[in-house]
Design a protein around this motif. Structure first.
Motif, PDB file in Angstrom:
ATOM      1  N   ALA A  59       0.860  -1.184   0.000  1.00 23.72           N
ATOM      2  CA  ALA A  59       0.000   0.000   0.000  1.00 23.72           C
ATOM      3  C   ALA A  59       0.892   1.228   0.000  1.00 23.72           C
ATOM      4  O   ALA A  59       1.810   1.339   0.812  1.00 23.72           O
ATOM      5  CB  ALA A  59      -0.883  -0.008   1.245  1.00 23.72           C
ATOM      6  N   VAL A  60       0.652   2.153  -0.932  1.00 26.64           N
ATOM      7  CA  VAL A  60       1.463   3.370  -1.038  1.00 26.64           C
ATOM      8  C   VAL A  60       0.559   4.592  -1.130  1.00 26.64           C
ATOM      9  O   VAL A  60      -0.641   4.475  -1.406  1.00 26.64           O
ATOM     10  CB  VAL A  60       2.401   3.329  -2.269  1.00 26.64           C
ATOM     11  CG1 VAL A  60       3.337   2.144  -2.189  1.00 26.64           C
ATOM     12  CG2 VAL A  60       1.592   3.304  -3.571  1.00 26.64           C
ATOM     13  N   VAL A  61       1.155   5.755  -0.900  1.00 23.21           N
ATOM     14  CA  VAL A  61       0.446   7.025  -1.103  1.00 23.21           C
ATOM     15  C   VAL A  61       1.377   7.970  -1.852  1.00 23.21           C
ATOM     16  O   VAL A  61       2.587   7.772  -1.894  1.00 23.21           O
ATOM     17  CB  VAL A  61       0.003   7.667   0.237  1.00 23.21           C
ATOM     18  CG1 VAL A  61      -1.031   6.799   0.933  1.00 23.21           C
ATOM     19  CG2 VAL A  61       1.211   7.926   1.143  1.00 23.21           C
ATOM     20  N   ARG A  62       0.794   9.007  -2.448  1.00 23.64           N
ATOM     21  CA  ARG A  62       1.558  10.057  -3.119  1.00 23.64           C
ATOM     22  C   ARG A  62       1.786  11.211  -2.136  1.00 23.64           C
ATOM     23  O   ARG A  62       1.152  11.299  -1.094  1.00 23.64           O
ATOM     24  CB  ARG A  62       0.801  10.568  -4.341  1.00 23.64           C
ATOM     25  CG  ARG A  62       0.413   9.503  -5.337  1.00 23.64           C
ATOM     26  CD  ARG A  62       1.604   8.922  -6.062  1.00 23.64           C
ATOM     27  NE  ARG A  62       1.186   8.024  -7.140  1.00 23.64           N
ATOM     28  CZ  ARG A  62       2.010   7.285  -7.847  1.00 23.64           C
ATOM     29  NH1 ARG A  62       3.319   7.347  -7.602  1.00 23.64           N
ATOM     30  NH2 ARG A  62       1.562   6.478  -8.802  1.00 23.64           N
ATOM     31  N   ARG A  63       2.671  12.113  -2.529  1.00 20.51           N
ATOM     32  CA  ARG A  63       2.982  13.259  -1.673  1.00 20.51           C
ATOM     33  C   ARG A  63       1.732  14.062  -1.293  1.00 20.51           C
ATOM     34  O   ARG A  63       1.621  14.572  -0.182  1.00 20.51           O
ATOM     35  CB  ARG A  63       3.942  14.209  -2.383  1.00 20.51           C
ATOM     36  CG  ARG A  63       5.377  13.727  -2.517  1.00 20.51           C
ATOM     37  CD  ARG A  63       6.178  14.769  -3.291  1.00 20.51           C
ATOM     38  NE  ARG A  63       7.542  14.353  -3.549  1.00 20.51           N
ATOM     39  CZ  ARG A  63       8.574  14.648  -2.757  1.00 20.51           C
ATOM     40  NH1 ARG A  63       8.375  15.350  -1.657  1.00 20.51           N
ATOM     41  NH2 ARG A  63       9.807  14.261  -3.080  1.00 20.51           N
ATOM     42  N   GLY A  64       0.802  14.176  -2.235  1.00 20.47           N
ATOM     43  CA  GLY A  64      -0.372  15.007  -2.002  1.00 20.47           C
ATOM     44  C   GLY A  64      -1.507  14.316  -1.280  1.00 20.47           C
ATOM     45  O   GLY A  64      -2.563  14.921  -1.070  1.00 20.47           O
ATOM     46  N   ALA A  65      -1.324  13.056  -0.878  1.00 19.77           N
ATOM     47  CA  ALA A  65      -2.395  12.323  -0.195  1.00 19.77           C
ATOM     48  C   ALA A  65      -2.813  13.055   1.081  1.00 19.77           C
ATOM     49  O   ALA A  65      -1.978  13.490   1.869  1.00 19.77           O
ATOM     50  CB  ALA A  65      -1.940  10.910   0.132  1.00 19.77           C
ATOM     51  N   LYS A 109      -6.619  12.200   6.070  1.00 19.33           N
ATOM     52  CA  LYS A 109      -7.641  11.166   6.261  1.00 19.33           C
ATOM     53  C   LYS A 109      -7.480  10.011   5.282  1.00 19.33           C
ATOM     54  O   LYS A 109      -7.762   8.856   5.619  1.00 19.33           O
ATOM     55  CB  LYS A 109      -9.047  11.771   6.157  1.00 19.33           C
ATOM     56  CG  LYS A 109      -9.458  12.551   7.387  1.00 19.33           C
ATOM     57  CD  LYS A 109     -10.946  12.880   7.362  1.00 19.33           C
ATOM     58  CE  LYS A 109     -11.381  13.517   8.669  1.00 19.33           C
ATOM     59  NZ  LYS A 109     -12.837  13.779   8.715  1.00 19.33           N
ATOM     60  N   ASP A 110      -7.033  10.306   4.085  1.00 15.79           N
ATOM     61  CA  ASP A 110      -6.807   9.236   3.108  1.00 15.79           C
ATOM     62  C   ASP A 110      -5.668   8.321   3.554  1.00 15.79           C
ATOM     63  O   ASP A 110      -5.711   7.106   3.327  1.00 15.79           O
ATOM     64  CB  ASP A 110      -6.495   9.832   1.740  1.00 15.79           C
ATOM     65  CG  ASP A 110      -7.704  10.484   1.090  1.00 15.79           C
ATOM     66  OD1 ASP A 110      -8.830  10.104   1.451  1.00 15.79           O
ATOM     67  OD2 ASP A 110      -7.504  11.374   0.240  1.00 15.79           O
ATOM     68  N   ILE A 111      -4.649   8.902   4.185  1.00 16.46           N
ATOM     69  CA  ILE A 111      -3.540   8.092   4.701  1.00 16.46           C
ATOM     70  C   ILE A 111      -4.042   7.170   5.802  1.00 16.46           C
ATOM     71  O   ILE A 111      -3.749   5.966   5.813  1.00 16.46           O
ATOM     72  CB  ILE A 111      -2.407   8.994   5.230  1.00 16.46           C
ATOM     73  CG1 ILE A 111      -1.863   9.896   4.128  1.00 16.46           C
ATOM     74  CG2 ILE A 111      -1.281   8.145   5.815  1.00 16.46           C
ATOM     75  CD1 ILE A 111      -0.934  10.993   4.637  1.00 16.46           C
ATOM     76  N   VAL A 112      -4.822   7.728   6.725  1.00 17.94           N
ATOM     77  CA  VAL A 112      -5.372   6.923   7.817  1.00 17.94           C
ATOM     78  C   VAL A 112      -6.259   5.810   7.263  1.00 17.94           C
ATOM     79  O   VAL A 112      -6.191   4.652   7.698  1.00 17.94           O
ATOM     80  CB  VAL A 112      -6.173   7.800   8.801  1.00 17.94           C
ATOM     81  CG1 VAL A 112      -6.855   6.935   9.862  1.00 17.94           C
ATOM     82  CG2 VAL A 112      -5.255   8.822   9.460  1.00 17.94           C
ATOM     83  N   ARG A 113      -7.074   6.164   6.279  1.00 17.84           N
ATOM     84  CA  ARG A 113      -7.980   5.172   5.695  1.00 17.84           C
ATOM     85  C   ARG A 113      -7.194   4.047   5.003  1.00 17.84           C
ATOM     86  O   ARG A 113      -7.546   2.872   5.119  1.00 17.84           O
ATOM     87  CB  ARG A 113      -8.918   5.862   4.693  1.00 17.84           C
ATOM     88  CG  ARG A 113     -10.033   4.960   4.166  1.00 17.84           C
ATOM     89  CD  ARG A 113     -10.994   5.741   3.299  1.00 17.84           C
ATOM     90  NE  ARG A 113     -11.699   6.770   4.042  1.00 17.84           N
ATOM     91  CZ  ARG A 113     -11.485   8.087   3.913  1.00 17.84           C
ATOM     92  NH1 ARG A 113     -10.593   8.518   3.025  1.00 17.84           N
ATOM     93  NH2 ARG A 113     -12.165   8.944   4.622  1.00 17.84           N
ATOM     94  N   THR A 114      -6.138   4.405   4.310  1.00 13.94           N
ATOM     95  CA  THR A 114      -5.305   3.390   3.645  1.00 13.94           C
ATOM     96  C   THR A 114      -4.690   2.438   4.665  1.00 13.94           C
ATOM     97  O   THR A 114      -4.686   1.216   4.475  1.00 13.94           O
ATOM     98  CB  THR A 114      -4.174   4.067   2.834  1.00 13.94           C
ATOM     99  OG1 THR A 114      -4.759   4.875   1.812  1.00 13.94           O
ATOM    100  CG2 THR A 114      -3.266   3.028   2.193  1.00 13.94           C
ATOM    101  N   MET A 115      -4.186   2.993   5.756  1.00 15.00           N
ATOM    102  CA  MET A 115      -3.596   2.149   6.802  1.00 15.00           C
ATOM    103  C   MET A 115      -4.643   1.215   7.411  1.00 15.00           C
ATOM    104  O   MET A 115      -4.382   0.033   7.649  1.00 15.00           O
ATOM    105  CB  MET A 115      -2.973   3.014   7.889  1.00 15.00           C
ATOM    106  CG  MET A 115      -1.707   3.744   7.484  1.00 15.00           C
ATOM    107  SD  MET A 115      -1.002   4.643   8.904  1.00 15.00           S
ATOM    108  CE  MET A 115       0.448   5.380   8.142  1.00 15.00           C
ATOM    109  N   GLN A 116      -5.831   1.760   7.665  1.00 11.83           N
ATOM    110  CA  GLN A 116      -6.898   0.949   8.259  1.00 11.83           C
ATOM    111  C   GLN A 116      -7.346  -0.150   7.310  1.00 11.83           C
ATOM    112  O   GLN A 116      -7.504  -1.310   7.699  1.00 11.83           O
ATOM    113  CB  GLN A 116      -8.089   1.850   8.632  1.00 11.83           C
ATOM    114  CG  GLN A 116      -7.833   2.776   9.784  1.00 11.83           C
ATOM    115  CD  GLN A 116      -7.743   2.043  11.110  1.00 11.83           C
ATOM    116  OE1 GLN A 116      -8.496   1.100  11.360  1.00 11.83           O
ATOM    117  NE2 GLN A 116      -6.809   2.446  11.946  1.00 11.83           N
TER     118      GLN A 116
END
Length: 219
Positions: free
Chosen positions: A17-23, A26-33
């Protein structure tokens, strides 16, 4: 001796699971969950790792949400306070990210984690592009090796090398990862060397000796 130690690519997780700089936060938290992970690499458009965001990077927002830290706290925890006011992955991430190559040994990865006090490492290729991620739990998988598999490697890579027949007659037994070398050896000065080499075999928990000869049980 030519056995290759287990390497990071043997145990790493390849779907990451990855994110971009602009994430957004809340989207980061949701991805982790959603992915049940406690950190995510931050990658650019070329899939190169530019940082990593962990739960520790996110918690200051909750910690300082309704508090007014004193001057001492402000000076001591300047970085955490900055993260408390951050809203994107680029602002929250630890950069540059500590990474490891897929061909690194498990021991090398474990030392890197221990020294940096991190729980996981993004795995990258020679250009810095993400290939996977390896965690502490992944590194411990080596201790699930079958006892007979360990015994065979010890016989092939240690015993036959240090104590060749017919001058020595050494038997190898492994139980729950604990290796016991028994029998007769001609040169007992090699016993400490054997101890080091056996402990270096992936999956070995400990090594014991029941060898015939003066001082042969000292390792």
């Amino acid at each position: 001796m030519n056995a290759s130690p287990h390497i990071v690519s043997d145990v790493m997780t390849r779907t990451v699971a990855v994110v971009r700089r602009g994430a957004a936060f809340k989207d980061i938290v949701r991805t982790m969950q959603d992915r049940k992970v406690s950190a995510v690499p931050v990658v650019d458009t070329g899939n190169q790792v530019v940082g990593i965001v962990s739960e520790a990077d996110l918690l200051p927002k909750e910690e300082f949400r309704d508090s007014d830290p004193d001057r001492y706290t402000q000076l001591r925890r300047l970085s955490d306070l900055a993260k408390a006011g951050s809203v994107t992955a680029g602002e929250l991430m630890t950069s540059p990210a500590l990474t490891v190559r897929a061909d690194a040994t498990l021991a090398q990865a474990a030392r890197t984690m221990a020294r940096a006090r991190v729980k996981r490492l993004p795995v990258v290729d020679e250009t810095g592009c993400l290939e996977g991620i390896v965690s502490r739990a992944d590194l411990l998988k080596v201790f699930l090796r079958d006892d007979e598999e360990i015994a065979e490697e010890v016989r092939r890579e240690v015993v036959s090398y240090l104590f060749p027949a017919p001058s020595s007659a050494v038997r190898v037994e492994v139980r729950d990862g604990v290796v016991t070398l028994g029998g007769r050896v001609r040169d007992t000065s090699l016993v400490p060397v054997a101890a080091r080499l056996v402990r270096a075999v992936e999956g070995v928990v400990d090594v014991e000796f029941a060898l015939d000869g003066p001082d042969a049980t000292t390792a």
